[in-house]
Scaffold this motif. Structure first.
Motif, PDB file in Angstrom:
ATOM      1  N   THR A 352       0.799  -1.315   0.007  1.00 30.74           N
ATOM      2  CA  THR A 352       0.096  -0.007  -0.190  1.00 30.74           C
ATOM      3  C   THR A 352       1.058   1.380  -0.025  1.00 30.74           C
ATOM      4  O   THR A 352       1.799   1.330   0.756  1.00 30.74           O
ATOM      5  N   HIS A 353       0.623   2.054  -0.908  1.00 30.21           N
ATOM      6  CA  HIS A 353       1.470   3.481  -0.967  1.00 30.21           C
ATOM      7  C   HIS A 353       0.810   4.201   0.058  1.00 30.21           C
ATOM      8  O   HIS A 353      -0.469   4.488   0.225  1.00 30.21           O
ATOM      9  N   LEU A 354       1.737   4.714   0.972  1.00 28.44           N
ATOM     10  CA  LEU A 354       1.116   5.502   2.077  1.00 28.44           C
ATOM     11  C   LEU A 354       1.293   7.157   1.793  1.00 28.44           C
ATOM     12  O   LEU A 354       2.582   7.152   1.336  1.00 28.44           O
ATOM     13  N   VAL A 355       0.622   7.877   1.984  1.00 25.30           N
ATOM     14  CA  VAL A 355       0.649   9.302   1.764  1.00 25.30           C
ATOM     15  C   VAL A 355       0.799   9.938   3.333  1.00 25.30           C
ATOM     16  O   VAL A 355      -0.357   9.726   4.277  1.00 25.30           O
ATOM     17  N   ASP A 356       1.592  10.578   3.562  1.00 20.78           N
ATOM     18  CA  ASP A 356       1.640  11.419   4.897  1.00 20.78           C
ATOM     19  C   ASP A 356       1.109  12.612   4.715  1.00 20.78           C
ATOM     20  O   ASP A 356       1.066  13.457   4.012  1.00 20.78           O
ATOM     21  N   PHE A 357      -0.001  12.827   5.645  1.00 15.11           N
ATOM     22  CA  PHE A 357      -0.894  13.862   5.573  1.00 15.11           C
ATOM     23  C   PHE A 357      -0.788  14.874   6.916  1.00 15.11           C
ATOM     24  O   PHE A 357      -1.444  15.783   7.376  1.00 15.11           O
ATOM     25  N   GLY A 358       0.417  14.417   7.644  1.00 13.42           N
ATOM     26  CA  GLY A 358       0.720  15.435   8.566  1.00 13.42           C
ATOM     27  C   GLY A 358       0.473  14.529   9.976  1.00 13.42           C
ATOM     28  O   GLY A 358      -0.634  14.578  10.632  1.00 13.42           O
ATOM     29  N   GLU A 359       1.426  13.824  10.684  1.00 10.78           N
ATOM     30  CA  GLU A 359       1.347  12.654  11.690  1.00 10.78           C
ATOM     31  C   GLU A 359       0.323  11.825  11.486  1.00 10.78           C
ATOM     32  O   GLU A 359      -0.009  10.983  12.332  1.00 10.78           O
ATOM     33  N   PHE A 360      -0.244  11.419  10.271  1.00 10.74           N
ATOM     34  CA  PHE A 360      -0.826  10.302  10.020  1.00 10.74           C
ATOM     35  C   PHE A 360      -0.892   9.925   8.580  1.00 10.74           C
ATOM     36  O   PHE A 360      -0.769  10.879   7.875  1.00 10.74           O
ATOM     37  N   ASP A 361      -0.676   8.709   8.340  1.00  9.89           N
ATOM     38  CA  ASP A 361      -0.285   8.062   6.889  1.00  9.89           C
ATOM     39  C   ASP A 361      -1.802   7.446   6.593  1.00  9.89           C
ATOM     40  O   ASP A 361      -2.528   7.013   7.094  1.00  9.89           O
ATOM     41  N   CYS A 362      -2.099   7.646   5.160  1.00 10.32           N
ATOM     42  CA  CYS A 362      -3.323   7.150   4.493  1.00 10.32           C
ATOM     43  C   CYS A 362      -3.058   6.362   3.465  1.00 10.32           C
ATOM     44  O   CYS A 362      -1.934   6.647   2.442  1.00 10.32           O
ATOM     45  N   GLY A 363      -4.092   5.616   3.087  1.00 12.01           N
ATOM     46  CA  GLY A 363      -3.908   4.501   1.780  1.00 12.01           C
ATOM     47  C   GLY A 363      -4.908   5.605   0.788  1.00 12.01           C
ATOM     48  O   GLY A 363      -5.724   6.262   1.064  1.00 12.01           O
ATOM     49  N   VAL A 364      -4.550   5.387  -0.666  1.00  8.99           N
ATOM     50  CA  VAL A 364      -5.222   6.177  -1.571  1.00  8.99           C
ATOM     51  C   VAL A 364      -6.050   5.103  -2.229  1.00  8.99           C
ATOM     52  O   VAL A 364      -5.231   4.015  -2.856  1.00  8.99           O
ATOM     53  N   VAL A 365      -7.211   5.128  -2.027  1.00 12.43           N
ATOM     54  CA  VAL A 365      -8.141   4.168  -2.628  1.00 12.43           C
ATOM     55  C   VAL A 365      -8.165   4.261  -4.229  1.00 12.43           C
ATOM     56  O   VAL A 365      -8.311   5.499  -4.895  1.00 12.43           O
ATOM     57  N   ASP A 366      -7.948   3.119  -4.804  1.00 10.19           N
ATOM     58  CA  ASP A 366      -7.581   3.051  -6.361  1.00 10.19           C
ATOM     59  C   ASP A 366      -8.743   2.993  -7.129  1.00 10.19           C
ATOM     60  O   ASP A 366      -9.327   2.237  -7.450  1.00 10.19           O
ATOM     61  N   PHE A 367      -9.146   4.128  -7.730  1.00  8.12           N
ATOM     62  CA  PHE A 367     -10.350   4.258  -8.466  1.00  8.12           C
ATOM     63  C   PHE A 367     -10.278   3.764  -9.876  1.00  8.12           C
ATOM     64  O   PHE A 367     -11.252   4.100 -10.510  1.00  8.12           O
ATOM     65  N   THR A 368      -9.120   3.422 -10.201  1.00  4.66           N
ATOM     66  CA  THR A 368      -9.100   2.781 -11.536  1.00  4.66           C
ATOM     67  C   THR A 368      -9.329   1.396 -11.415  1.00  4.66           C
ATOM     68  O   THR A 368      -9.336   0.622 -12.390  1.00  4.66           O
ATOM     69  N   ASP A 369      -9.689   0.689 -10.202  1.00  6.56           N
ATOM     70  CA  ASP A 369     -10.164  -0.414  -9.889  1.00  6.56           C
ATOM     71  C   ASP A 369     -11.785  -0.489  -9.704  1.00  6.56           C
ATOM     72  O   ASP A 369     -12.380   0.173  -8.535  1.00  6.56           O
ATOM     73  N   PRO A 370     -12.580  -0.968 -10.783  1.00  4.81           N
ATOM     74  CA  PRO A 370     -13.909  -1.106 -10.659  1.00  4.81           C
ATOM     75  C   PRO A 370     -14.350  -1.360  -9.185  1.00  4.81           C
ATOM     76  O   PRO A 370     -15.524  -1.248  -8.560  1.00  4.81           O
ATOM     77  N   ASP A 371     -13.916  -2.666  -8.733  1.00  8.98           N
ATOM     78  CA  ASP A 371     -14.071  -3.179  -7.514  1.00  8.98           C
ATOM     79  C   ASP A 371     -13.902  -2.523  -6.302  1.00  8.98           C
ATOM     80  O   ASP A 371     -14.840  -2.210  -5.398  1.00  8.98           O
ATOM     81  N   ALA A 372     -12.947  -1.531  -6.296  1.00  8.08           N
ATOM     82  CA  ALA A 372     -12.675  -0.587  -5.038  1.00  8.08           C
ATOM     83  C   ALA A 372     -13.718   0.426  -5.367  1.00  8.08           C
ATOM     84  O   ALA A 372     -14.129   0.807  -4.161  1.00  8.08           O
TER      85      ALA A 372
END
Lengths: 671, 671
Positions: A352-372
């Motif tokens: 999972t690619h984590l993005v730092d939003f400032g003292e917490f990290d997030c996953g990016v829901v992959d909207f190129t995946d129809p299931d996601a």
């Protein structure tokens, strides 16, 4: 579109308009290679291009192809073609299809004819300039910047501390589409980084960091007609429901106590359409302050028994709104669920690619995946939000797609970055549609790109600073409404009082009141506590501000019959509710200079006071009409500037004499 | 230089060094067209380029020509050549002559081979970075900027109020010449705007906004050898006279009272070599403060009986210095004289082009007119300055040639702009030479360009801010000395205490003292009252500062025997007195990282304290020597970092054990 071969080149005409002129000695098409450097800092981008080749394709060979033309372009007669342009036309739209004839090129430039005195509009939701002529506009969705003016201390501090100052062209919602005062529109069909450059004498230059699929051209007899063409091309919003216009959406975010605070608005006589609690899913404390908890389900601790409370509010005719964005924090339950299902975009290592939003990290829901997408629509928005009773939400972000992650569809994230807001909008729209709530549920977005029109029911102007500044204050909400409106976004609104309070910049009572009295004359009134609620004045904390706000919500509610007619017009013609003066007054050239006043429908002209300390205000009134000053009843012949008394509570608003809604407007004076 | 044709290209070798590699798929030469926008704001330039064509000249056809090679370059085999490169060699210098084979091109790019870990130096007098690798350096003489760091408040204010903040690459003295750690040097022979771009992996890119005449290459066995080659190529300074090294040049500018103030320095025991009065020609009051009166003759009111006073001072062994620049104010007598003779550059209308310097306008003496030069040399410098008894002066400016005026020689001012400092230096040098005073009279300049070495006897580091900042404070005087020194400028110095006090930035006693104790270990010590003398501390206003200064002047004077030997070395080998550590220690790679310490000759290492509040200081000592700490006598083996006590008055200075000047150095401890 007509192609006329000429000696050493060709001309393209849209009806009688010369749109593109190519000659060997003055080529209009260039092909090249570039190596860009793009660095993202929390949604702010530092982008630089190193162009290693730019070849003027001087040699053009047009030939007939069916009804249209096919033009081979080469650097010289001795060279094979490097590019083909195919000119085709269908009813109401002409197209220039672009095909590389050789591999290895990733830069494309096209020059369109510029005329002296020509005005250009659009470029997405532009916050600083309505008329784009004389300036250069990169098309890349990003944070809009804090300050957005390199001469202000706030911009400097934002740049210094977070590279976040921005500039006049930064916007959450760019779109490589523009309207010309020559009554044509051009749209670049691409999702790549692009630039609209209107600084040159004699030509406009379009730059694309890829081969665009095509350039589309629209010619109409009027600008209003072009706007309909844009709405036809990019999609129509559902009709905005009555409830969203019958009062204000009150933004509060201090947990369950927000319900109590809301009563102060009701008691003050405000027309309240909804309570909007950003913090419905909880908060976390960081060294930057309180942040929302990005795990999109009701917080039982912050909002105990929320479903019941929403229902109770609903019985009083007050809706409840929430908040969502396309990220999931890695300490939340939904993150674990999504990760288990493989719904996140991944990094080099396949994790999972984590993005730092400032003292917490997030996953990016992959909207190129129809299931996601389906999971987010059903599980997150459907179950957690709609089934809870939410009638809308801020669908935040969309601008942050990193360019170094891996997506399910295998696409280059640099080509998906601009498209992301549209995918995000579509997820929200489908989730609403699945519950059959389209046209009732209202979510609002700041991010956009070509096509967002079909998904996003309501644009919000993003995060203004809490001030009267030219490039990040109240006035930018006007510019944003007008520029995006011309591209088919009928409904626009902004945070009353602004959002961003940094570096000691704090809301004043005057700012909130001036903003509220503008918002009364926009499709939707919505307040926001801002990024630093405790340090900044809130509407309910000042009796005079609250009373002023309440009165403005009543004025807004009283406009419903008129707004309802504008809503029909939006559905039918794609016309925005807020329109530049020239929208209905093209023949009056002075209207093209006005960026800080607007027609609210054809019959109302609003010139918000966007500077501090003003008690009188001067604005231009279009020719050919008689305008009635809303508060004094005084009439003015259009065609000149007028100055009116404009104390707080009496924003400069005029209506068109002879309007079918004259009684409705007259009645506002008594509210 | 050896050319080796290869499949689809060619390679150029300098001895065994691959310098340039051209292949069809990786061309090294590009030709193009650009339309630049250049706006000048009091010596600060806003420059932007719009490249309309950049053609990789992929097809290369090298052929033998005499001893060398001639290479035809075209975009493709099907096209005729657009450029010829001619490879020639003479003893010690190889050349790549550049000739356009087609008209209409005004941009040229050349890629040289870059190696991993390669270090690059030079680029003129660079103030921020000694090692140029990883950065891009435009070559355009200008104001250096105030602050020079977009993250500092001073830079922001300077930008906001006058577009004057600058950046790391802004310099009064650029020169498109660099030395590589691969032991070669490259020089671009052009006066056009150029860029040295060392940011790319695998290649260095040289960009020129014209066809350069040629690129020159120098290969030697050592960097010190390359520096000699630079001095041979660009010229040698006359030997700095003893008087300039025997004490400090005291800068005072409060009229005749300056003579009295000077006595306070003498009484404090300072070794005083000269009194320098910038205001010798008078002053004018403006709303910006007191400015000099730019009419280059002694002011009878501000300096009554100046000739006699200079002579009296001379009898005591103290020289008198003045100030001059290449402008004449339009309310001065010399302006009328020059205008009557037609010695000014003109505007479109054929009248004197006036430059606004802030409430007064000036004519630009046209140094492309030999008569104007002679007049300035004889009438202004000769009669008004040298005959008055001046022994030197600040030859200020040279960077301001506007690009929209008309010159006598008909040249494009954009091509004369960079050359102007050299013409200005030559005027000064010839004027001195005509009176037979070369090697005795010392003028000092901040502006320069390729060739200034032959004219300017002493470089001055320009206008530092009165602070310890990284990009505009004390340390930049070190970087300036080292970078310019590598290009053959043997003598360098700076304003003790800095110059620019703006936006509340004021000199501290610590700053003056730290600067003075560095200056003691440079060729020349000179103080300056700064741009705002009254608001800023002056040396003579603080007993401790004055005593410290006086001691440093005595230390400086005591170094004369050593300096005299370095002066011989400069004359013989072209070596600067201040040298980077790697100058004598190439094999010690860590020396390449040091930009803030220098060898003062081979035998002394100076590591000035350039930060505030420090009492200890860490520096690197080159391998292979034993270094004696000047103040404690402690010895350190080179090859590592050492930390020494460095209170004010004991700047970190080391000398090489075994030096022939050991006794001289030892003696300094007792001063």
């Amino acid at each position: 579109m007509r192609c006329e071969p000429a000696d050493g080149g060709f001309d393209l005409f849209l009806d009688d308009r010369l749109i593109l002129s190519h000659r060997r000695e003055a080529p209009a098409v260039f092909l090249g290679r570039g190596e860009e450097r793009m660095a993202m800092y929390r949604g702010n981008f530092d982008i630089e291009d190193y162009v290693t080749a730019r070849l003027p394709l001087a040699d053009a060979a047009p030939s007939r192809q069916g009804d249209g033309w096919r033009i081979a372009l080469a650097p010289s007669p001795a060279e094979p073609p490097l590019l083909w342009l195919t000119v085709t036309a269908e009813p109401g739209r002409s197209m220039l299809r672009v095909e590389a004839a050789a591999p290895g090129f990733n830069r494309f430039w096209l020059r369109l004819v510029a005329e002296e005195g020509e005005r250009l509009f659009g470029g997405g939701e532009q916050m600083s300039y309505l008329d784009l002529s004389g300036r250069r506009f990169p098309m890349w969705t990003s944070e809009p910047g804090v300050g957005r003016d390199k001469t202000t201390a706030i911009t400097f501090e934002a740049d210094r501390t977070g590279r976040a100052g921005g500039d006049y062209f930064n916007t959450n919602y760019p779109q490589p589409t523009f309207l010309s005062s020559r009554r044509y529109a051009a749209h670049v069909e691409t999702t790549a980084y692009a630039v609209l450059d209107f600084r040159h004498r004699g030509f406009h230059e379009i730059e694309v960091w890829a081969m665009p699929e095509r350039i589309e051209f629209f010619a109409r007899g009027s600008i209003a007609g072009l706007v309909t063409a844009m709405a036809d091309r990019f999609g129509r919003q559902p009709k905005l429901p009555d409830w969203a216009m019958e009062g204000a959406i009150v933004g509060l975010k201090h947990g369950a106590a927000s319900f109590d605070t809301l009563e102060r608005y009701v008691e003050a006589g405000a027309a309240v359409s909804a309570l909007w609690c950003e913090d419905w899913s909880g908060v976390r404390e960081t060294s930057f302050g309180t942040r929302l908890f990005w795990d999109w389900q009701a917080s039982g601790t912050r909002y105990p028994d929320l479903k019941r409370r929403i229902a109770e509010l609903g019985e009083r005719g007050i809706r409840f709104l929430g908040y969502v964005n396309p990220y999931l924090c890695d300490d939340g339950a939904l993150f674990r669920e999504a990760e288990a299902k493989g719904y996140f975009a991944t990094n080099e290592a396949g994790r999972t690619h984590l993005v730092d939003f400032g003292e917490f990290d997030c996953g990016v829901v992959d909207f190129t995946d129809p299931d996601a997408c389906r999971w987010f629509e059903e599980r997150v928005i459907g179950e957690n939000m709609l089934d809870l009773g939410l009638s809308g939400w801020m669908a935040d972000f969309g601008e942050y797609l990193p360019i170094d992650l891996h997506l399910k569809n295998g696409a280059d994230p640099r080509l998906m970055h601009n498209l992301w807001p549209v995918l995000w909008g579509a997820v929200n729209a489908r989730a609403v549609e699945k519950r059959g709530r389209t046209g009732d549920v209202v979510f609002f977005m700041r991010a956009g790109y070509s096509g967002i029109q079909a998904h996003c029911p309501l644009v919000w102007a993003g995060d203004q600073s809490v001030d009267f500044s030219r490039h990040d204050g109240l006035v930018t909400a006007i510019v944003g409404a007008l520029s995006s409106g011309l591209l088919g976004n009928a409904y626009h609104h902004s945070d009353i009082g602004g959002y961003t309070s940094l570096f000691g910049n704090l809301r004043t009572p005057e700012l909130i009141m001036r903003w509220a009295e503008m918002a009364a004359f926009t499709p939707v009134m919505r307040s926001h506590e801002g990024n630093r609620p405790k340090q900044n004045l809130q509407i309910h904390e000042d009796g005079a501000v609250l009373a002023h706000f309440a009165r403005m919500t009543r004025i807004h509610r009283a406009l419903l019959p008129y707004l309802s007619s504008l809503r029909d017009e939006a559905a039918e013609k794609g016309w925005p509710l807020q329109r530049p003066l020239f929208f209905h007054h093209e023949e009056d050239r002075r209207c093209f200079e006005v960026f800080d006043a607007y027609l609210f429908g054809r019959d109302m002209l609003v010139a918000p006071v966007w500077k501090a300390g003003e008690t009188r205000w001067t604005t231009y009134l279009p020719q050919g009409e008689t305008w009635v000053h809303l508060w004094s009843g005084e009439t003015f012949a259009g065609g000149g500037e007028v100055t009116v008394e404009a104390p707080i509570g009496a924003p400069p608003v005029f209506w068109r004499q002879g309007s079918a809604f004259a009684a409705c407007f007259e009645a506002l004076r008594r509210l």
